[in-house]
Each structure stands twice: as structure tokens, then as C-alpha cells.
Design an enzyme around this catalytic site. Structure first.
Site: not given
Ligand code: GLA
Length: 731
Positions: A177, A530, A535, A549, A615
């Protein structure tokens, strides 16, 4: 020899470059933990442990007249339960007769060269042949159950890996467990907990807490290591800072639900029990079978967090990431996600790629939206066939054009998930995790595939191995976009449903193992919305992971800072994206975005056609700058140059070559103030007697001066200004 045994004293001592870890076997066979801390050769730490009758502390049968002898206040290597220790147990199991107990005693040990491996699980490995393994066998006094404690000693790295095997040597099944990877008792001293909490788009924020007389728990029940609580934790002295103070790290090599319990008992002894989460866990162990826990990497530093982090960075780079890319320069990628989302065609992608190639980008990654009926995130997951409406003729025309531009091609996949609106779900509704007679829980309108099933894994292996075999693909982004729920498998009987959470992660590892070993030339990047599965378990297969993300440079400073406590910067996917930023609406300069993204595996995630000419020129310079320092970022030592309390004002960090030949100093000011104090940081890792030239100028400084007097930045102004300075040793 890093593992020593003395038959006279019955002491087992593990030695690393700067730490000593010791246990002893007492006359009753109890395996006591005597010490873990700064290196002390030749010491017999048994003297530290004085025994007193504490009252209400049970005594084992054969010591019942010795009231000062109790497991309840004895530091131990692995705790049984229902046997006199009322603190947090490492183990919990039910015998065939329904009884709950384990009274664990020493039965033998073995010392061998090399590092142990764990079947079906990612684990640290030996590269140079210097690691050693200790296996201590414990047996339960009243049952044929054996526990094997594994210790893998990486002497030079100051890391000790631990894992546990439970062997059913009896004739009836038992149910496990709980089975922690390790238990570490720290009987003396004052300690605090530093852990890394967060949320989607703001992962791994350090939080430092005093320890009270209670159990503090860092856990994820999400089926993934999670955005919310990273499995890596640090127990540190109250005075520990970046460059001073004692700290212990605990890093599970595990990507599923996890739990670390830090208990301070009434006698101020701290116990850390760490491993996979036992929530919904019940494992039937048949006679003759073994169960292996994931491993945990322990490390100790007497010189603060910075040193502890570098110990983990080396461990992960060279002994966890098995990818051949560890030793190779990374390409600079451009990903179309924030530029197009799912709304693209071959032509639209090529339009982005052409501009990127012209500026020096050499890997194009096509993100979500290329397969099945995937126009929104409500459909298509599971149908891993090219959507020819968007990509006429399949991938070949796109890849062919990219090759002409001198670019490699990468692709996004999300193997573990399915939409109900997909051919896969229509054909195999039984392949998802879902309890009978209940509607499932949805996340991003998708369901979780039952990765415990071999047929599901075979299907996925079939799809992706075909994709990789038939196309010239050199990069794969492996995503996972929801938490696991409805943990029930149609392929297992009722009495084995408690195995599903653990087997889910084993299934993910199995698929990763098959694909990464069959396609060693492919660079795999992990992702889970993201950094929701950042890990050491994932890093074993995927040497880089999309860190968050949130691509806002200023938010990323904090996310990458927190992540760096456990994980090397070069494992963090980091991209320059468009401004105003899509997650925050903030505008930062192209230069600042580049400085921040260069602290990870660098890339772009925008349509470069939309940039002003000035840029674009900056992007070109950025790419040249990155190529120059890429080996330093990949192999160098990383130093955080500010303490947590400075973070609101600025963020400063450095990469230094191990031989002291160069260093890259970075600064981003997060909050510019009028007439502000100057920012001065002391560099690390330079050769004191050498002089260093500031690249691009005639200025030189001595290494000793830069390390003791530091470097004073000029007053910067504007929104989020930054500097990146390269110091090169004058030979
Ligand atoms: C996740 C990822 C993003 C992108 C979307 C696509 O959120 O972190 O970078 O790849 O999925 O659906």
C-alpha cells in the site's frame, strides 16, 4: 572505494568527495542510520545517538526490558510500520492473513562495482565506471518478505542514488500500500523546507518554509509530476544561502504522482520519506515477484544551494539524460505554435521557415494541428495520420522544402491522449482510463489513454515508429496536456485497480524507452502544457523539456530561476516569442528576450516575417552570439548571482567554463528605479591569477578581482533592460 564495511563495528559507510553517509547494524539486526553530512573519514558516528526511555515509545519483544530501546526514536534507513515506530513509515503492506506489519532486520549486504539498474524504470547510470552499488537486504521477522535497499554512490558528484525492492519470498500474495524510495532521518539541527510550487504558466517557484512539529507534504496526485509541486525538495539550515549553509536535496527520478513527507517529531528529529504517491495505490505482489520503487537522488552541500544545484546539474547532464544529444551542439529551432496555433498549411509553415532559415535558424518544428481532424483542440488526438487538407501530399513536400533551406524537421505529438471525436476513440472506447458507469472527467476536452495496456502502447508505438521511419524527422516534442483522472483500467481485475496509477507511468516509460532507443538520432523534447512534467524521470528519455507555456521573458526569469535549483539550464526549452507577449501582454526588447532564452535550449516561437528589419538584424546577431556560447551553456557551470530577496529588482546569473577559460554574465533588471543603487555581482568559477578580456572591448580584469570585487553594472534604464557580457581568459 566509496563504500566501506567494517566487520568489527558492523558499520557501512558511503563516501563521496564532500559527504559521508553512514549506517550500522546493531546486535538485534536493526539497520540504524547514524549520519549524513559533511565528509568525515574514519568516523564512527554511533556515539551521536544516546538512548533514553521517552515514555509511550514501544520496545521490541526481545528488548522489552530495555525501555530506552525504541524504534520510535531511532534514526533508521528504511522504516517498517506497526512495529513500534509511530512516525511516517516508508512501507505499508498487508500480509495474506490481513495483518499489517513489517519488522525489518538486517539479513546481509553486497557491495559491487557499477551502478544498479531498475527494471522498467529510468535510473541514473554510470558513464566512467566509477560508481559503486551497495545492496542491503532486510527481512521481516515474521514473514518471508525481503526488502532490498539499493544505494548507488557517485563519489565525485556527491550524489547517492537510492531505491527499494520488495521481494515476496512466501507462498501467498501480499498487497503493498506504500513503498517509499527512501527514508532519511536527520536527528539533530534546525531545518527548513525549500520546495518548488506553481501553476500552469508559472512553474517551480521557490517557497521556503520553517518546519513545525508536523508533517509537511509536497505532493502531486495528478498522474504527472505537475506544474503545482515539483518532486524536487531541499531541506536546508535556516542560514543557508546561495553560497553558504548546509542543505540536502531529494530528487525522485519519477514522473507520476509523487509524495515527499517531511516530519519533525517531538524530539526535533526530521524524517524525510520520499517516493511515488500511495494515493489509490494497492499492488498485488505474487509469490516470487519483486516490486521496484523509483529511485531518488540524494545530495548534500555544506556550501549552500549553488553547489547543491551544480551537483544535480552534473548528475542529470551526464548520468540521467541518456540521449546522445547531451554531447552534441543543439540546433536553433523555430516552433510555429504561437505564430499559427492549429491554423496552418504547408505554405504558411514554409513562409515562416524561409525567413527563419535566412536569419540562421536550422530546425523547424511543426506543433499541434498536423494530424487527423485537428482544427481545434476538441478533435483528432489519437489519429496520428497527416491531415492532407493542411499538408497536401503529406510531410514529404514540407520536409523536402525545409531540407532545401538547410533546415531539419521536428514534429509535435501527444501520445497519451485521445479526443472522443477521433477515429481511435470510435474504434476503441475501452482504451481510455474511465471508471465503469461514470462519466469521465475532461481536461482540454480530451481523455487519457490507458497506458497500462500493452495493446494501447503497441498501437502508439506502431503510429510513431512508422512516422519516424518513413520521414526524415530529427526532433519530437512529446506533450501531455491534462492531469490524469478516472484511474480505472478495463484490462485489469478489480483487485488490481490499485496498480493502475503506478502502471500508467511505467507504460509511459515503456513507450519512451522503445521509441528513444529505436531512434537514437532523434532529439526528444518533453512537455506537459509547458513544464507540467519537468522531472528527472522524463529527463532520462528527453534531454530537454519545454519549461513553461509562459514565454514572457520577465516571467520566464522566475520560472527558469526556480527550475535551476534542481535541473540544468540546458534542459529547459526556452524561446524568443512575439511582443506584446501572448500570456501577459508585456513588451520587452528583442535583446532581453534573447538573453533570457539563451539560458535554456534556445529557439524562436513567432513569425519572424512580422518583425521590423532592425529586429531581424538583432535576431541574426542573437543567433551568432548563441552559437558562440552554446558549448559553454551546455557544459559549463551555472551560478545564480542573486539571492531570493533580490529577485524583485533584478536577476543575474553566470555560466563559467569548467577550466576557467570563459564566462558569460547575464543581467536583467526587472524594475528600473530612478537614482537606483548600482548592481554589483561577484563572478564565480574564474582563474584567480589570470586576466580576462571583456569580449568586444579592450577592457581587461583579473579573475581574482571579478570574483572578490565583482563587476559593477552601469546604470540601466527603460523597460526591462539587460546585459550579456562574455569574459574570455587572456592566454
Ligand atoms: C501545450 C504545449 C504548447 C503547445 C500546445 C499545443 O500547451 O505546452 O507548447 O505545444 O500544447 O496544443
Amino acid at each position: 572505494m566509496s563504500i566501506l564495511y567494517s566487520p568489527e563495528t558492523r558499520l557501512l559507510t558511503l563516501r563521496t568527495a564532500h559527504s559521508t553517509y553512514q549506517m550500522d547494524i546493531d546486535e538485534g539486526g536493526f539497520l540504524r542510520h547514524t549520519y549524513y553530512g559533511a565528509r568525515a573519514d574514519g568516523a564512527d558516528f554511533r556515539y551521536l545517538h544516546r538512548r533514553y526511555d521517552r515514555g509511550f515509545a514501544g520496545n521490541p519483544a526481545e528488548r522489552r526490558n530495555d525501555r530506552a530501546f525504541s524504534l520510535d526514536n531511532m534514526p533508521q534507513e528504511y522504516t517498517g510500520f506497526n512495529a513500534g515506530d509511530y512516525r511516517t513509515p516508508a512501507l505499508c503492506l498487508v500480509h495474506a492473513d490481513g495483518s499489517y506489519a513489517a519488522d525489518l532486520r538486517y539479513a546481509g549486504h553486497e557491495i559491487r562495482k557499477g551502478k544498479y539498474a531498475l527494471p522498467g524504470l529510468p535510473a541514473a547510470f554510470d558513464r566512467g565506471g566509477a560508481a559503486e552499488t551497495l545492496v542491503v537486504t532486510l527481512r521481516d521477522t515474521a514473514s518471508p518478505l525481503q526488502i532490498r535497499l539499493y544505494y548507488g554512490v557517485f563519489e565525485e558528484l556527491d550524489v547517492i542514488a537510492r531505491a527499494t525492492e520488495i521481494v515476496n519470498g512466501g507462498e501467498s500474495a501480499v498487497y503493498i500500500e506504500k513503498a517509499a524510495s527512501a527514508c532519511v532521518d536527520i536527528p539533530y539541527g534546525k531545518w527548513e523546507l525549500l520546495h518548488f510550487q506553481g501553476r500552469h504558466c508559472m512553474e517551480r517557484q521557490p517557497e521556503r518554509l520553517p518546519l513545525g512539529h508536523d508533517v509537511q507534504v509536497v505532493e502531486s496526485r495528478r498522474g504527472a509530476s505537475s506544474h503545482h509541486h515539483n518532486p524536487f525538495v531541499i531541506v536546508c539550515a535556516p542560514d543557508a544561502r546561495e553560497y553558504s549553509g548546509e542543505c540536502y536535496g531529494f530528487m525522485p527520478v519519477w514522473s507520476g504522482s509523487h509524495k515527499t513527507e517531511v516530519e519533525t517529531d517531538s524530539l526535533e528529529s526530521v524524517r524525510v520519506v520520499t517516493g511515488f504517491h500511495e494515493s489509490q495505490f494497492r499492488w498485488k505482489l505474487e509469490p516470487g515477484e519483486s516490486f521496484f520503487t523509483p529511485e531518488v537522488l540524494l545530495s548534500y552541500s555544506a556550501e549552500g544551494f549553488s553547489r547543491l544545484s551544480r551537483q544535480y546539474h552534473d548528475m542529470i547532464r551526464y548520468h540521467i539524460c541518456k540521449s546522445s544529444y547531451v554531447g552534441k551542439p543543439r540546433k536553433i529551432l523555430i516552433n510555429n505554435w504561437e505564430a499559427t496555433f492549429m491554423n496552418f498549411t504547408t505554405e504558411r509553415l514554409l513562409n515562416i521557415a524561409r525567413q527563419a532559415a535566412a536569419l540562421g535558424v536550422d530546425l523547424f518544428v511543426m506543433d499541434d494541428g498536423w494530424f487527423g481532424a485537428r482544427d481545434t483542440d476538441d478533435a483528432g488526438l489519437g489519429d496520428w495520420v497527416v491531415n492532407e487538407r493542411k499538408l497536401p501530399g503529406g510531410l514529404a513536400p514540407l520536409i523536402g522544402e525545409l531540407k532545401k533551406l538547410g533546415m531539419d524537421f521536428g514534429i509535435w505529438i501527444e501520445p497519451e491522449m485521445v479526443n472522443e471525436d477521433s477515429d481511435l476513440f470510435r474504434a476503441h472506447p475501452e482504451w481510455v482510463l474511465k471508471a465503469p458507469n461514470r462519466p469521465p472527467m475532461y481536461g482540454r476536452n480530451q481523455l487519457v489513454l490507458d497506458m497500462t495496456r500493452a495493446d494501447v502502447r503497441d498501437y502508439l508505438y506502431g503510429c510513431f515508429s512508422k512516422l519516424l521511419r518513413e520521414n526524415d524527422i530529427s526532433y519530437v516534442k512529446w506533450d501531455m496536456n491534462r492531469s490524469v483522472s478516472d484511474v480505472f483500467s478495463n484490462a485489469l481485475p478489480a483487485e488490481r485497480q490499485g496498480e493502475v496509477p503506478f502502471r500508467y507511468t511505467l507504460g509511459v516509460y515503456d513507450l519512451l524507452e522503445r521509441l528513444t532507443s529505436e531512434f537514437p538520432g532523434v532529439l526528444f523534447e518533453g512537455c506537459a502544457g509547458g513544464g507540467g512534467r519537468f522531472d528527472a524521470g522524463m529527463l532520462y528519455y528527453t534531454p530537454q523539456i519545454w519549461c513553461s507555456d509562459d514565454t514572457d521573458a520577465i516571467e520566464r526569469l522566475d520560472i527558469q530561476y526556480g527550475t535551476s535549483f534542481g535541473y540544468p539550464p540546458f534542459t529547459m526549452g526556452a524561446h524568443v516569442s512575439a511582443c506584446p507577449n501572448q500570456q501577459t501582454g508585456r513588451t520587452t526588447s528583442m535583446f532581453t528576450r534573447g538573453v533570457v532564452a539563451m539560458s535554456g535550449t534556445f529557439g524562436y516561437e513567432l513569425d519572424l516575417n512580422r518583425l521590423a528589419q532592425s529586429e531581424k538584424e538583432e535576431v541574426q546577431l542573437q543567433i551568432e552570439a548563441f552559437r558562440k556560447v552554446e558549448p559553454l551553456l551546455r557544459n559549463g557551470d551555472y551560478y545564480r548571482l542573486n539571492e531570493l530577496e533580490d529577485l524583485g529588482y533584478y536577476s543575474a546569473w553566470e555560466f563559467a567554463a569548467r577550466d576557467g577559460s570563459e564566462a558569460l554574465l547575464n543581467l536583467v533588471v526587472k524594475h528600473v528605479r530612478a537614482n537606483a543603487p548600482l548592481i554589483n555581482v561577484r563572478l564565480k568559477g574564474l582563474t584567480p591569477g589570470a586576466s580576462y578580456r571583456l569580449d568586444g572591448s579592450e577592457e581587461t580584469y583579473s579573475g581574482a578581482a571579478l570574483m572578490s570585487g565583482g563587476y559593477t553594472f552601469p546604470m540601466l534604464w527603460g523597460d526591462y533592460p539587460s546585459m550579456q557580457l562574455r569574459f574570455v581568459r587572456v592566454e
